[in-house]
Design a protein around this motif. Sequence first.
Motif, PDB file in Angstrom:
ATOM      1  N   PHE A   4       0.713  -1.156   0.236  1.00  0.00           N
ATOM      2  CA  PHE A   4      -0.202  -0.206  -0.232  1.00  0.00           C
ATOM      3  C   PHE A   4       0.978   1.281  -0.239  1.00  0.00           C
ATOM      4  N   SER A   5       1.788   1.077   0.636  1.00  0.00           N
ATOM      5  CA  SER A   5       2.851   2.091   1.370  1.00  0.00           C
ATOM      6  C   SER A   5       3.270   2.898  -0.491  1.00  0.00           C
ATOM      7  N   SER A   6       3.982   1.642  -1.237  1.00  0.00           N
ATOM      8  CA  SER A   6       4.221   1.734  -2.429  1.00  0.00           C
ATOM      9  C   SER A   6       4.172   2.733  -3.388  1.00  0.00           C
ATOM     10  N   VAL A   7       2.113   1.692  -3.021  1.00  0.00           N
ATOM     11  CA  VAL A   7       1.601   2.365  -4.349  1.00  0.00           C
ATOM     12  C   VAL A   7       1.184   3.976  -3.991  1.00  0.00           C
ATOM     13  N   VAL A   8       0.908   4.128  -2.833  1.00  0.00           N
ATOM     14  CA  VAL A   8       1.008   5.670  -2.343  1.00  0.00           C
ATOM     15  C   VAL A   8       1.959   6.281  -2.690  1.00  0.00           C
ATOM     16  N   ILE A   9       3.064   6.058  -2.795  1.00  0.00           N
ATOM     17  CA  ILE A   9       4.349   7.083  -3.347  1.00  0.00           C
ATOM     18  C   ILE A   9       4.770   7.613  -4.534  1.00  0.00           C
ATOM     19  N   VAL A  10       4.388   6.066  -5.475  1.00  0.00           N
ATOM     20  CA  VAL A  10       4.353   6.488  -6.515  1.00  0.00           C
ATOM     21  C   VAL A  10       2.905   7.360  -6.720  1.00  0.00           C
ATOM     22  N   PHE A  11       2.265   7.169  -6.589  1.00  0.00           N
ATOM     23  CA  PHE A  11       0.883   8.663  -6.494  1.00  0.00           C
ATOM     24  C   PHE A  11       1.712   9.432  -6.345  1.00  0.00           C
ATOM     25  N   ILE A  12       1.587  10.128  -5.136  1.00  0.00           N
ATOM     26  CA  ILE A  12       2.825  11.681  -4.454  1.00  0.00           C
ATOM     27  C   ILE A  12       4.175  11.795  -5.020  1.00  0.00           C
ATOM     28  N   SER A  13       4.697  10.591  -6.076  1.00  0.00           N
ATOM     29  CA  SER A  13       5.841  11.493  -6.650  1.00  0.00           C
ATOM     30  C   SER A  13       5.705  12.116  -7.669  1.00  0.00           C
TER      31      SER A  13
END
Length: 485
Positions: free
Chosen positions: A37-46
């Motif tokens: 979940f964190s990996s998906v979120v940080i890709v989106f935030i970047s």
Amino acid sequence: MDDLYSPYTALLYIFNLIVGTGALTLPKAFSEAGWLFSSVVIVFISFISYVTATFVIEAVAICNALNQWEKLEKMKRVSRYLRLTVDTVETSDDDDISDTEDSLMLPAAYIENFPSEPKRLFTLDIKCELSEMATTLFNKGGQLFFYICVCLYLYGDLTIYSAAIGKTLVDLTCTTMPNVTENDHCWVTYDFSRRSIYQLYLGCFLMLFGPFVFFNIQKTKYLQFITSVTRWLAFTLMIGLAIARIADSSKAHGHPELAVASGLPALLGSCVYSFMCHHSLPGLLAPVSDKSKIFTHLALDYSAILIFYLTLALTALFAFPSLDDLYSLDFIPTGSAWSVAAGIFLTSFPIMTLTTSFPIISVTLRSNLQAIFSSCDWWFLRALFVPLLTVIPPVFIAMTTENIETLVGITGSYAGVVIQYVIPASLILVGRKSIPEAISNAPFPYKSPFQSPLWPFLIIIWAFISVVLVTFDLIREKSVRSLIY
């Protein structure tokens, strides 16, 4: 020009600017939200951060065009006035009139021919900081809102720096014990709690580094170089040691969950804070020698930073069964002499880097506070009260808590969201409408790839959602604590 540097040097500067204290809080945030979940979120935030970075670049070009066009319009008016004045002079001889007219007509002719060279209007070559863009495009209310948000973000920065330094000093000097709390003794033979020693260290830190706020100091290139090398060495060591720990079957490893929805608010704050560069981006891009592929180069930089963050956080999750708020504190000096040396270096890493940044950030905050009080004629207010107001509150706030994850979450999710999302989107919305019709068809090489009018509104909606999620989480945590106690 001697001050110019290559696009790849600019990418290195941006990388060093973005990758800082926020990266040290990502592993803990990842562990609370789940690795997938964190990996998906940080890709989106970047991606969102990249979009708003392109907005800042386009806004710089728009502001430069507006400022130059305004100067040209003033020159036209002055030239017309002077020509009318010359026409009324009847006592001069023909040669004098001719010479005077030639000297006065030169700027007018230059101005009339200027639109045939439109590339000089929309440019990134003229340095235009975020505050200058706010002054150019926003009204008085918008400018005040901008300065307040910048000051709140910088206050959060200084609070995080203070807490990180104080906590690191406590962990370096106090006796290491498992499951230690802030109320436990710092040393077994002395009746001092870790919390009291933490506050003592912060008081000493304020006395040593607080006075720098009264001076105008600049980070020298040598200090910047040393700090950059230290940062790269520290993060490389963290990743390497984490991988070695994963490969060592004799040590306890982490078993993170895939997804934990309740960890999203804290993760958002850390991710937003970890991609913050927008307030310094204009100054870094102005000296770049070749800006023709600026958006491509910036995309490469963001991709490299994203990969680096994922590598740092994921190796940490699977290497350690539990993680500290500040990832560097997980490398306790133990074992062989090399391990002890590496542990001491990594544990003290925040002290080495943040103590050099604290005076710089404090002077920046002081300048912004003085801009807010610029209309005040009381010299002692701007010369004495404002500097004290700059450094004392963040250190005192840090004394009340050493929970760095919460500090980063609040700073990133409120002031950081405004600076990284709301202000760039607002600059674009106002800036695109402010372009005069006379230059609207001029070549504009620095337009953001995201030209749809929906993008700024989507960014603002996402900023609102982020703030709501974090606020809800803070209220929920406070309610849970009140029920417990």
